[in-house]
Design an enzyme around this catalytic site. Sequence first.
Site, PDB file in Angstrom:
ATOM      1  N   ASP A  16      29.707 -43.248 122.940  1.00  0.00           N
ATOM      2  CA  ASP A  16      30.453 -44.340 123.574  1.00  0.00           C
ATOM      3  C   ASP A  16      29.566 -45.573 123.618  1.00  0.00           C
ATOM      4  OD1 ASP A  16      32.619 -45.488 124.835  1.00  0.00           O
ATOM      5  OD2 ASP A  16      32.116 -44.739 126.822  1.00  0.00           O
ATOM      6  N   GLU A  89      39.495 -51.332 119.920  1.00  0.00           N
ATOM      7  CA  GLU A  89      40.486 -51.618 120.961  1.00  0.00           C
ATOM      8  C   GLU A  89      41.306 -52.872 120.684  1.00  0.00           C
ATOM      9  OE1 GLU A  89      40.693 -51.106 125.768  1.00  0.00           O
ATOM     10  OE2 GLU A  89      39.088 -50.297 124.542  1.00  0.00           O
ATOM     11  N   LYS A 125      42.591 -48.238 119.854  1.00  0.00           N
ATOM     12  CA  LYS A 125      42.579 -47.980 121.296  1.00  0.00           C
ATOM     13  C   LYS A 125      43.548 -48.910 122.011  1.00  0.00           C
ATOM     14  CE  LYS A 125      38.770 -46.912 123.884  1.00  0.00           C
ATOM     15  NZ  LYS A 125      37.354 -47.005 124.287  1.00  0.00           N
ATOM     16  N   THR A 149      43.668 -45.158 126.112  1.00  0.00           N
ATOM     17  CA  THR A 149      42.530 -45.248 127.027  1.00  0.00           C
ATOM     18  C   THR A 149      42.988 -45.665 128.421  1.00  0.00           C
ATOM     19  OG1 THR A 149      40.298 -46.165 127.234  1.00  0.00           O
ATOM     20  CG2 THR A 149      41.998 -47.644 126.392  1.00  0.00           C
ATOM     21  N   PHE A 171      39.739 -40.692 131.923  1.00  0.00           N
ATOM     22  CA  PHE A 171      38.482 -41.179 132.491  1.00  0.00           C
ATOM     23  C   PHE A 171      38.036 -40.287 133.645  1.00  0.00           C
ATOM     24  CE2 PHE A 171      37.925 -45.883 131.181  1.00  0.00           C
ATOM     25  CZ  PHE A 171      38.370 -45.608 129.900  1.00  0.00           C
TER      26      PHE A 171
END
Length: 315
Positions: A16, A89, A125, A149, A171
Amino acid sequence: MNQLDALKQFTTVVADTGDFKQLAQFQPQDATTNPSLILKAVQKPEYAPLLAEAVATHRGLPLDVVMDHLLVRFGCEILKTIPGRVSTEVDARLSFDTAATVARARRIMALYEAQGIPRDRVLIKIASTWEGIQAAAELEREGIRCNLTLLFAFCQAVACGQAKVQLISPFVGRIYDWYKKSAGAAWDEAAKSGANDPGVQSVRAIFNHYKKHGIATEVMGASFRNIGQITALAGCDLLTISPELLAQLAATEAPLNQALDAAAAQAMDLPAVSYDEASFRLALNEDAMATEKLAEGIRAFCADAVKLEELMKKV
């Protein structure tokens, strides 16, 4: 065997980071980025030239176009280092606009394809809003794979499964943060660690639901605060982990056992669940943690997108 190597026996390990120079030492399969990570990277001297180059090459184009070129440039560099996929993203400011999200995703994918990158190496994303999930459903039908996400609630995961998205990023750390903050002085760290961590429990429930009901969407735990959260999810399809925590895992020799098991999930008594727009919005609204964390996450990504644009203007 260190815990990073042990984890790789059960789970696909994903890095990440936007810092692609750090990647090789951990040998992850995939990598994920977001506006905050790219913003952090371009402020380092070794990455400043990438920002300057993207701006110089595309000067005069709208900032959102230049930003997509920059994100894809980072993605292409990351793909030179890893064997698998990179997640890039869509601008978080489009989180409540299905059509604009679809258009932006198509553009990002076209930029990758122009660099010779095949579609199966890129995940787009998108925030797990109702609008984002509908955009992902449309993109998946076109063969553009998505990573949903900012996922905090079970209803978000169910809706993503219904949309047949490729992958979700529930998350962990941010869920933990919320419960710890709301408990205040009453929080018991030891009692709420490992398998009892509320973020870990959320991912485990989603994983078990997907495996029980034959939902093909991949589950990739994200946003970790400590290695205990990671080891408690060994066996999850994928885990995306910061370089700092990857280094901690690599330096830890303690034994690591599989915690999540798809075969065991199939034997569980878990009811099928589905949502339409109204029931999804109500379920999300009923979950204070997920409502607050989704809104906060979108705000933070929007703010970092604006900061990235400000940096571009100065180049």
